[in-house]
Design a protein around this motif. Sequence first.
Motif: not given
Length: 67
Positions: A1-19
């Motif tokens: 996984x490239x560091x460019x996709x870290x933002x997408x992974x972070x946003x997906x994980x953050x959405x699960x935590x907040x939900x």
Amino acid sequence: MSQDSFGEVFEAARAVMVRHADDLVVTAKTPAEIVVEGVVPGANGRLRWYGAVQTKKNYVSYHLMPV
């Protein structure tokens, strides 16, 4: 996984935590971190660490401690 996709992974994980954090409080929120805390029975109303999502240098971490 490239560091460019870290933002997408972070946003997906953050959405699960907040939900799933209906009764929790967000105590730290930056573009690279979110920390949630909640009131634990028997803790005299004090907030206790519940979980976090963080972007690090080489990975995205998802910590969950609802015990």
